[in-house]
Design a protein around this motif. Structure first.
Motif, short mmCIF file in Angstrom:
data_model
loop_
_atom_site.label_atom_id
_atom_site.label_comp_id
_atom_site.label_asym_id
_atom_site.label_seq_id
_atom_site.Cartn_x
_atom_site.Cartn_y
_atom_site.Cartn_z
N ARG A 318 0.84 -1.20 0.00
CA ARG A 318 0.00 0.00 0.00
C ARG A 318 0.87 1.25 0.00
NH1 ARG A 318 -4.76 1.28 4.33
NH2 ARG A 318 -3.00 1.58 5.73
N PRO A 319 0.78 2.07 -1.06
CA PRO A 319 1.61 3.28 -1.12
C PRO A 319 1.06 4.37 -0.21
CG PRO A 319 0.18 3.16 -3.04
CD PRO A 319 -0.05 1.89 -2.26
N ALA A 320 1.96 5.24 0.24
CA ALA A 320 1.56 6.33 1.14
C ALA A 320 1.43 7.65 0.41
CB ALA A 320 2.56 6.46 2.28
N GLY A 321 1.77 7.69 -0.88
CA GLY A 321 1.70 8.95 -1.60
C GLY A 321 1.67 8.76 -3.10
N ALA A 322 1.66 9.90 -3.82
CA ALA A 322 1.59 9.96 -5.29
C ALA A 322 0.29 9.32 -5.78
CB ALA A 322 2.82 9.33 -5.93
N PHE A 323 0.25 8.83 -7.04
CA PHE A 323 -0.96 8.13 -7.50
C PHE A 323 -0.59 6.89 -8.32
CE2 PHE A 323 -0.73 12.29 -9.91
CZ PHE A 323 -0.09 11.81 -11.04
N TYR A 324 0.32 6.10 -7.73
CA TYR A 324 0.75 4.86 -8.35
C TYR A 324 0.74 3.72 -7.35
CZ TYR A 324 2.86 8.41 -11.38
OH TYR A 324 3.08 9.51 -12.17
N VAL A 325 0.50 2.51 -7.87
CA VAL A 325 0.78 1.29 -7.12
C VAL A 325 1.76 0.47 -7.96
CG1 VAL A 325 -1.29 1.11 -5.69
CG2 VAL A 325 -1.34 0.30 -8.06
N PHE A 326 2.54 -0.37 -7.28
CA PHE A 326 3.62 -1.10 -7.94
C PHE A 326 3.56 -2.56 -7.50
CE2 PHE A 326 8.35 -1.51 -8.88
CZ PHE A 326 8.24 -1.21 -10.23
N PRO A 327 2.57 -3.30 -8.01
CA PRO A 327 2.38 -4.67 -7.54
C PRO A 327 3.43 -5.64 -8.08
CG PRO A 327 0.82 -4.16 -9.29
CD PRO A 327 1.52 -2.88 -8.94
N ASP A 328 3.77 -6.61 -7.24
CA ASP A 328 4.66 -7.71 -7.60
C ASP A 328 3.85 -8.75 -8.36
OD1 ASP A 328 6.18 -10.09 -7.61
OD2 ASP A 328 7.15 -9.58 -5.72
N VAL A 329 4.25 -9.03 -9.61
CA VAL A 329 3.54 -10.02 -10.44
C VAL A 329 4.45 -11.18 -10.79
CG1 VAL A 329 1.90 -8.36 -11.40
CG2 VAL A 329 4.11 -8.71 -12.55
N SER A 330 5.53 -11.36 -10.02
CA SER A 330 6.53 -12.37 -10.35
C SER A 330 5.95 -13.78 -10.38
CB SER A 330 7.71 -12.31 -9.37
OG SER A 330 7.26 -12.44 -8.03
N GLN A 331 4.88 -14.03 -9.60
CA GLN A 331 4.26 -15.36 -9.59
C GLN A 331 3.61 -15.70 -10.93
OE1 GLN A 331 1.78 -16.34 -6.18
NE2 GLN A 331 2.83 -14.78 -4.95
N LEU A 332 3.32 -14.68 -11.73
CA LEU A 332 2.66 -14.91 -13.02
C LEU A 332 3.66 -15.07 -14.17
CD1 LEU A 332 -0.13 -12.19 -12.64
CD2 LEU A 332 -0.41 -14.67 -12.39
N LEU A 333 4.94 -14.90 -13.89
CA LEU A 333 5.95 -14.87 -14.95
C LEU A 333 6.67 -16.21 -15.07
CD1 LEU A 333 7.51 -11.37 -14.11
CD2 LEU A 333 5.52 -11.89 -15.55
N GLY A 334 7.22 -16.43 -16.24
CA GLY A 334 8.05 -17.61 -16.45
C GLY A 334 7.35 -18.78 -17.10
N GLY A 335 6.10 -18.61 -17.51
CA GLY A 335 5.37 -19.71 -18.14
C GLY A 335 4.39 -19.19 -19.16
N ARG A 336 3.31 -19.95 -19.34
CA ARG A 336 2.30 -19.56 -20.32
C ARG A 336 1.06 -19.06 -19.60
NH1 ARG A 336 3.78 -20.81 -25.28
NH2 ARG A 336 1.70 -20.47 -26.16
N LEU A 337 0.51 -17.99 -20.15
CA LEU A 337 -0.74 -17.42 -19.63
C LEU A 337 -1.66 -17.19 -20.81
CD1 LEU A 337 0.16 -14.69 -16.94
CD2 LEU A 337 -1.11 -16.80 -16.57
N GLY A 338 -2.83 -17.78 -20.75
CA GLY A 338 -3.80 -17.56 -21.80
C GLY A 338 -3.30 -17.93 -23.18
N GLY A 339 -2.47 -18.97 -23.25
CA GLY A 339 -2.00 -19.44 -24.54
C GLY A 339 -0.79 -18.72 -25.08
N ARG A 340 -0.20 -17.81 -24.32
CA ARG A 340 1.00 -17.10 -24.79
C ARG A 340 2.07 -17.15 -23.72
NH1 ARG A 340 -1.19 -11.31 -26.16
NH2 ARG A 340 0.99 -10.75 -26.41
#
Length: 401
Positions: A318-340
């Protein structure tokens, strides 16, 4: 054979602007894209500021101004810095430029010699390393770990300093993480920076957008000796929804400001006169629109933070300022998603744009490819629809729906 200069060849285009351009291209073709890519408020510039610009045109503010900016505007900035940040700068210690990005560029140009090193915490705003390279310097990228709130620790700073280190760049609240440095954290960094005789460039463009009762502290306000070694950079783009007006400013000791003014005199000259008068109205006029926008951003922050953490394979601080979030998506990487094949966050960002019509920026643009950056500077209805699209696509792609 035609050959570009080496400094031009080593630059990369802004990935954030590239994503925004691609999303707008799809929109122009009639497709609805939920654009989490752009780093600008979706609010209109407040009416009293626009009226000041119209009045400025009528009153003839259409000529050159002093290179450093109108004295009235620099005086208003001086008063703002004292009122909001506890900083005492005279108008002669302030230079107004064509946006905070321009102010940062000028500062690095006058502080760095070829081969000098500039420490940049990672994740970073995309232009910092490129601007250091343009000044002939060497970007030294130092991890600001998520476990430390995406903030540079004094230990990591100390370990990165070499005899060639000259500049430390700090950004609080930060892009892309929304991290906000607290006073004690800044004090520890300042102690290390002073001992190494470093210059600090403090990018404070998001200072008005802080949540959960956190406080913005300018590192220059900690002590006179720190102020003497700091260039404070700010502007009106984010707080007053004035991104297109292109007014930023820097405050520093007179020697540094004089050098920045001399440099600017041979590049852009003065910022646009009408935009300067609009910025004067922003700083001296009603501040209620700023607070209204901040409150709206906090509601959106809560919506997107909760929504992203409910998605499979996504984890978001949870960010404390600005208007961005920076989520970790590493669990979704390294394989196939939706056929790609989705090997990197950039692959994932492209898949989301192509298949879900959701635009985000891959973390590699900010120095860490395990993450995506989402801007929540868009309307709540679009934000909610974007989260729904993400959920539907991820559930289908991971076999969960």
């Amino acid at each position: 054979m035609f050959k570009l200069a080496a400094r031009a060849q080593q630059l990369s285009p802004s990935p954030t602007l590239a994503v925004d351009a691609r999303a707008k291209e799809l929109q122009q073709r009639g497709e609805k894209v939920i654009n989490f890519g752009a780093g600008e408020p979706d609010f209109d510039t407040p009416e009293h500021i626009k009226e000041a610009a119209r009045r400025a045109i009528d009153e003839g503010y259409t000529k050159y101004t002093p290179v450093a900016g109108l004295w009235l505007l620099r005086q208003a900035i001086s008063e703002k810095l004292y009122r909001d940040n506890g900083l005492s700068y005279t108008p002669e210690e302030i230079v107004v430029s064509c946006g905070a990005k321009h102010s940062l560029y000028n500062a690095l140009q006058v502080l760095l010699n070829p081969g000098d090193e500039a420490i940049i915490p990672v994740p970073y705003w995309t232009s910092y390393p490129e601007q250091v390279k343009l000044a002939g310097g060497k970007p030294v990228l130092v991890p600001a770990l998520e476990s430390d709130g995406f903030k540079l620790s004094s230990e990591n700073l100390q370990a990165a300093i070499t005899p060639r280190t000259r500049v430390l760049i700090l950004n609080s609240p930060g892009n892309p993480t929304g991290a906000v440095y607290r006073r004690q954290e800044l004090e520890r960094l300042a102690e290390v920076a002073l001992a190494a005789d470093l210059w600090i460039i403090s990018d404070e463009i998001y200072e008005k957008l802080i949540y959960d009762g956190e406080e913005h502290v300018s590192i220059a306000s900690l002590a006179p000796e720190i102020k003497e070694r700091t260039v404070v950079v700010n502007g009106v783009s984010k707080a007053y929804a004035m991104t297109g007006w292109r007014i930023g400013y820097a405050a520093a000791n007179r020697e540094v400001v004089k050098a920045m003014v001399n440099l600017q005199s041979h590049s852009t000259s003065n910022p646009t006169a009408v935009a300067q008068m609009a910025a004067l109205a922003a700083l001296t006029g009603p501040q209620e629109p700023v607070e209204e926008m901040r409150c709206s951003f906090q509601r959106r922050r809560d919506l997107i933070w909760q929504g992203l953490n409910s998605l499979p394979g996504v984890r978001c601080s949870r960010p404390a300022g600005a208007f961005y979030v920076f989520p970790d998506v590493s669990q979704l990487l390294g394989g196939r998603l939706g056929g790609r094949q989705v090997t990197t966050a950039a692959d994932l960002a492209l898949a989301l744009l192509d298949e879900a019509r959701v635009a985000v920026v891959a973390g590699a643009a900010f120095g860490d490819d395990r993450y995506l950056r989402f801007s929540y500077a868009l309307g709540e209805e679009d934000l909610i629809e974007g989260l729904q699209r993400l959920r539907a696509w991820l559930l289908a792609a991971t076999g969960g729906g």
